[in-house]
Design a protein around this motif. Structure first.
Motif, PDB file in Angstrom:
ATOM      1  N   ALA A 147      58.621  51.185  42.048  1.00 26.23           N
ATOM      2  CA  ALA A 147      58.065  51.928  41.087  1.00 26.23           C
ATOM      3  C   ALA A 147      56.936  51.583  40.369  1.00 26.23           C
ATOM      4  CB  ALA A 147      59.478  52.349  40.135  1.00 26.23           C
ATOM      5  N   SER A 148      56.659  50.210  39.968  1.00 29.03           N
ATOM      6  CA  SER A 148      55.498  49.926  39.179  1.00 29.03           C
ATOM      7  C   SER A 148      54.344  49.592  40.041  1.00 29.03           C
ATOM      8  CB  SER A 148      55.979  48.673  38.277  1.00 29.03           C
ATOM      9  OG  SER A 148      56.507  47.621  39.148  1.00 29.03           O
ATOM     10  N   VAL A 149      54.547  49.615  41.351  1.00 27.24           N
ATOM     11  CA  VAL A 149      53.369  49.501  42.377  1.00 27.24           C
ATOM     12  C   VAL A 149      52.959  51.077  42.624  1.00 27.24           C
ATOM     13  CG1 VAL A 149      52.824  48.886  44.713  1.00 27.24           C
ATOM     14  CG2 VAL A 149      54.475  47.442  43.417  1.00 27.24           C
ATOM     15  N   PHE A 150      53.904  51.847  42.762  1.00 24.79           N
ATOM     16  CA  PHE A 150      53.478  53.240  42.847  1.00 24.79           C
ATOM     17  C   PHE A 150      54.599  54.074  42.545  1.00 24.79           C
ATOM     18  CE2 PHE A 150      53.466  57.247  45.343  1.00 24.79           C
ATOM     19  CZ  PHE A 150      52.193  57.540  45.040  1.00 24.79           C
ATOM     20  N   ASN A 162      50.282  48.202  48.515  1.00 25.19           N
ATOM     21  CA  ASN A 162      50.535  46.707  48.299  1.00 25.19           C
ATOM     22  C   ASN A 162      50.739  46.246  46.932  1.00 25.19           C
ATOM     23  OD1 ASN A 162      48.181  45.978  47.357  1.00 25.19           O
ATOM     24  ND2 ASN A 162      47.281  46.164  49.571  1.00 25.19           N
ATOM     25  N   GLU A 163      50.855  44.905  46.867  1.00 24.78           N
ATOM     26  CA  GLU A 163      51.065  44.433  45.481  1.00 24.78           C
ATOM     27  C   GLU A 163      49.774  44.329  44.670  1.00 24.78           C
ATOM     28  OE1 GLU A 163      53.765  42.369  48.170  1.00 24.78           O
ATOM     29  OE2 GLU A 163      51.866  42.727  48.306  1.00 24.78           O
ATOM     30  N   GLU A 164      48.505  44.696  45.035  1.00 25.38           N
ATOM     31  CA  GLU A 164      47.483  44.958  44.180  1.00 25.38           C
ATOM     32  C   GLU A 164      47.476  46.495  43.520  1.00 25.38           C
ATOM     33  OE1 GLU A 164      45.140  42.713  43.829  1.00 25.38           O
ATOM     34  OE2 GLU A 164      46.212  41.355  45.225  1.00 25.38           O
ATOM     35  N   ASN A 165      48.265  47.187  43.948  1.00 28.41           N
ATOM     36  CA  ASN A 165      48.609  48.650  43.349  1.00 28.41           C
ATOM     37  C   ASN A 165      49.507  48.683  41.914  1.00 28.41           C
ATOM     38  OD1 ASN A 165      48.598  49.319  46.674  1.00 28.41           O
ATOM     39  ND2 ASN A 165      46.958  50.027  45.156  1.00 28.41           N
ATOM     40  N   TRP A 166      49.120  49.327  41.134  1.00 31.63           N
ATOM     41  CA  TRP A 166      49.759  49.578  39.981  1.00 31.63           C
ATOM     42  C   TRP A 166      49.946  51.139  39.565  1.00 31.63           C
ATOM     43  CZ3 TRP A 166      52.484  46.203  36.680  1.00 31.63           C
ATOM     44  CH2 TRP A 166      52.552  44.815  36.996  1.00 31.63           C
ATOM     45  N   THR A 167      51.189  51.382  39.117  1.00 29.76           N
ATOM     46  CA  THR A 167      51.457  52.827  38.647  1.00 29.76           C
ATOM     47  C   THR A 167      50.848  52.854  37.198  1.00 29.76           C
ATOM     48  OG1 THR A 167      53.670  52.756  39.616  1.00 29.76           O
ATOM     49  CG2 THR A 167      53.298  54.366  37.758  1.00 29.76           C
ATOM     50  N   ILE A 263      59.781  28.638  46.429  1.00 27.79           N
ATOM     51  CA  ILE A 263      58.331  28.268  47.266  1.00 27.79           C
ATOM     52  C   ILE A 263      57.241  28.484  46.272  1.00 27.79           C
ATOM     53  CG2 ILE A 263      56.669  29.459  48.567  1.00 27.79           C
ATOM     54  CD1 ILE A 263      59.047  30.648  50.326  1.00 27.79           C
ATOM     55  N   PRO A 264      56.332  27.257  46.326  1.00 32.99           N
ATOM     56  CA  PRO A 264      55.221  27.007  45.498  1.00 32.99           C
ATOM     57  C   PRO A 264      54.355  28.609  45.298  1.00 32.99           C
ATOM     58  CG  PRO A 264      55.479  25.260  46.560  1.00 32.99           C
ATOM     59  CD  PRO A 264      56.317  26.092  47.176  1.00 32.99           C
ATOM     60  N   GLU A 265      54.109  29.029  46.648  1.00 35.84           N
ATOM     61  CA  GLU A 265      52.925  30.079  46.648  1.00 35.84           C
ATOM     62  C   GLU A 265      53.719  31.414  46.089  1.00 35.84           C
ATOM     63  OE1 GLU A 265      52.354  26.983  49.904  1.00 35.84           O
ATOM     64  OE2 GLU A 265      54.160  28.281  49.066  1.00 35.84           O
ATOM     65  N   ALA A 266      54.882  31.361  45.729  1.00 38.52           N
ATOM     66  CA  ALA A 266      55.440  32.670  44.947  1.00 38.52           C
ATOM     67  C   ALA A 266      54.966  32.651  43.640  1.00 38.52           C
ATOM     68  CB  ALA A 266      57.033  32.664  45.232  1.00 38.52           C
ATOM     69  N   ALA A 267      54.747  31.703  43.106  1.00 36.76           N
ATOM     70  CA  ALA A 267      54.301  31.589  41.496  1.00 36.76           C
ATOM     71  C   ALA A 267      53.258  32.614  41.144  1.00 36.76           C
ATOM     72  CB  ALA A 267      54.105  30.202  40.963  1.00 36.76           C
ATOM     73  N   ASN A 268      53.170  33.043  40.115  1.00 35.84           N
ATOM     74  CA  ASN A 268      52.277  34.095  39.696  1.00 35.84           C
ATOM     75  C   ASN A 268      51.864  34.961  40.568  1.00 35.84           C
ATOM     76  OD1 ASN A 268      51.974  32.376  37.205  1.00 35.84           O
ATOM     77  ND2 ASN A 268      51.004  30.788  38.547  1.00 35.84           N
ATOM     78  N   ASN A 269      52.635  35.604  41.397  1.00 33.74           N
ATOM     79  CA  ASN A 269      52.385  36.678  42.322  1.00 33.74           C
ATOM     80  C   ASN A 269      53.647  37.679  42.409  1.00 33.74           C
ATOM     81  OD1 ASN A 269      49.964  36.326  44.236  1.00 33.74           O
ATOM     82  ND2 ASN A 269      51.141  34.151  44.209  1.00 33.74           N
ATOM     83  N   ARG A 270      53.513  39.007  42.931  1.00 28.21           N
ATOM     84  CA  ARG A 270      54.211  40.006  43.024  1.00 28.21           C
ATOM     85  C   ARG A 270      54.583  39.928  44.590  1.00 28.21           C
ATOM     86  NH1 ARG A 270      51.658  45.328  41.179  1.00 28.21           N
ATOM     87  NH2 ARG A 270      53.644  46.056  40.225  1.00 28.21           N
ATOM     88  N   HIS A 271      55.910  40.556  44.644  1.00 27.54           N
ATOM     89  CA  HIS A 271      56.471  40.475  46.069  1.00 27.54           C
ATOM     90  C   HIS A 271      57.009  42.045  46.645  1.00 27.54           C
ATOM     91  CE1 HIS A 271      56.035  36.404  44.749  1.00 27.54           C
ATOM     92  NE2 HIS A 271      55.526  35.997  46.040  1.00 27.54           N
TER      93      HIS A 271
END
Length: 453
Positions: A147-150, A162-167, A263-271
């Motif tokens: 919901a916070s993405v779209f 995708n994760e770049e989108n924000w509501t 997983i290191p690559e998950a840090a500071n990211n949305r999924h």
């Protein structure tokens, strides 16, 4: 039991020293996260609002009876400051899963009842993590929402979100739940960004779409998706509206949380966690395929828009949250879920059917007379003795069939029929013998002729 995996900041040689905190451990998602962590050999501390409900506490502690480390539970409420320092003490990672999740299909929840608790509750947990981070806490996994993405009722044509989108939390067309989830996630990112270096910790965010799949506790009957499935199975309505959902499996959501912690690559990211987009009619069809033969009457017909509109005159949830979404298809990108977290989506039919089995097993949905528990999540006593009665009837039927079979053996006509069948079976062998004799005679004549020559 699956061997636990540890990121660089954890000491794999001494897992007993590593405690993972799960907020809202008794919730629909929280219980699955707790269960998976226990199965992987982690020490888990879960928060619940109260320790007085012994039935709930016992159910939680029995999620994994053979867990390497028993589940520890502490009382902490998102609306209060008390208890959070104790909850995070000694924890290396935090799964902040707890969050208000109202039933938006039937009611419209005032913004002040959602935005405040969602934002302030999240910040309470993060502040406690920051205070402890210099000692132990290195990463927090936050359960947000798609919901916070779209969160608009009408997606853009052909757009894949995708994760770049924000509501936009200021949009006039989003509901109070969507607004609360967006504000809470933004507050989390801003809080971590502004932390001084000596209090820094990593943040990973999970953004699941509509979560479906098996419930683990009877108390999950109030979860929105559980309520939605209960209405489908109980035939609460004569049909389903033409709604399209992007859904995901609660077990995949739990896996995503555990992966995001390690997983290191998950840090500071949305999924984003999503299996696929599916029409509500197809959801009903998948359930009906498995459960109609077991005695459930499930409506798979499409409700006309006009009927939904009429219902909206009396139901604000229908008017504000359902009508605007009718006929709209949402496309979602789950690339990070698969490629970064390594979580392969569970098949939709499996998600839906396992969910219904769990609801019947837990007594959330009635047990139909023909229910056989095939594929059911757990063996539980039958409700009102219906399944036992079915078994009794089956046994009596088998005994009667055996008696009838014995009687038939004494009937002369059956004996004659059997003898005829035996004769018919012998005929091919007799034919074969005759053929062999004829060939032998021919061979003898042939040899005699050659001898005369």
């Amino acid at each position: 039991m699956v061997q636990a995996s540890y990121p660089a900041w954890q000491d794999a040689a001494a897992p007993a020293a590593q405690v993972i905190l799960v907020t809202g451990a008794s919730g629909y998602v929280g219980s699955h996260v707790t269960k998976l962590l226990l199965e992987e050999g982690h020490r888990v501390r879960g928060t619940v609002r109260s320790l007085e409900n012994e039935a709930k506490i016992d159910s939680l502690k029995n999620l994994v009876p053979d867990a390497k480390f028993p589940l520890e539970l502490v009382a902490a409420d998102l609306t209060k400051d008390e208890g959070w320092d104790k909850a995070v003490e000694g924890c290396s990672g935090i799964m902040h899963v707890a969050s208000p999740f109202p039933d938006l299909t039937n009611v419209v929840v005032p913004e002040e009842e959602l935005i405040g608790p969602a934002k302030e509750g999240t910040l309470r947990v993060l502040k406690a993590a920051a205070a402890a981070s210099a000692k132990t806490v290195k990463r927090v996994v936050l359960t947000a929402s798609f919901a916070s993405v779209f969160g608009e009722p009408t997606p853009e044509a052909d757009k894949v979100y995708n994760e770049e989108n924000w509501t936009d939390p200021e949009s006039a067309t989003i509901d109070s739940y969507t607004k609360s989830k967006t504000i809470a996630e933004k507050a989390a990112w801003d809080f971590v960004k502004e932390l001084p270096d000596d209090q820094k910790f990593e943040l990973a965010v999970i953004n699941p779409t509509l979560i479906m799949g098996p419930a683990l506790l009877e108390g999950h009957k109030n979860a929105t998706s559980v309520n939605l499935m209960s209405q489908i199975v109980n035939k609460a309505y004569p049909g389903v509206p033409r709604l399209n959902f992007s859904i995901c499996d609660v077990r995949d959501v739990a896996k995503a949380h555990v992966k995001a912690l390690t997983i290191p690559e998950a840090a500071n990211n949305r999924h984003i966690i999503s299996t696929d987009s599916v029409w509500m009619k197809d959801i009903a069809m998948a359930v009906a395929k498995e459960f109609k033969p077991q005695g459930y009457s499930i409506s798979t017909g499409q409700l006309p828009y006009f009927l939904c509109w009429v219902a909206g005159l009396f139901n604000k949830g229908m008017k504000n949250n359902v009508l605007p979404r009718i006929g709209k298809v949402l496309k979602v990108d789950n690339k990070r879920m698969v490629e970064v977290l390594g979580v392969e989506p569970t098949a939709i039919d499996c998600t839906l059917q396992d969910m219904v089995y769990s609801l019947v097993d837990l007594g959330i949905v009635r047990k139909a007379k023909k229910y056989k528990q095939a594929g059911s999540r757990a063996e539980v006593p039958a409700v009102n003795g219906e399944v036992e009665e079915d078994k009794k009837e089956e046994k009596e039927g088998e005994e009667k069939a055996e008696e009838d079979g014995e009687k038939k053996e004494l009937e002369p006509e059956d004996k004659e029929k059997k003898e005829d069948e035996e004769i018919k079976e012998d005929k091919p062998e007799q034919k074969e013998d005759t053929k062999e004799k004829e060939e032998a005679v021919k061979e003898e004549k042939k040899e005699e002729t050659e001898g005369e020559k």
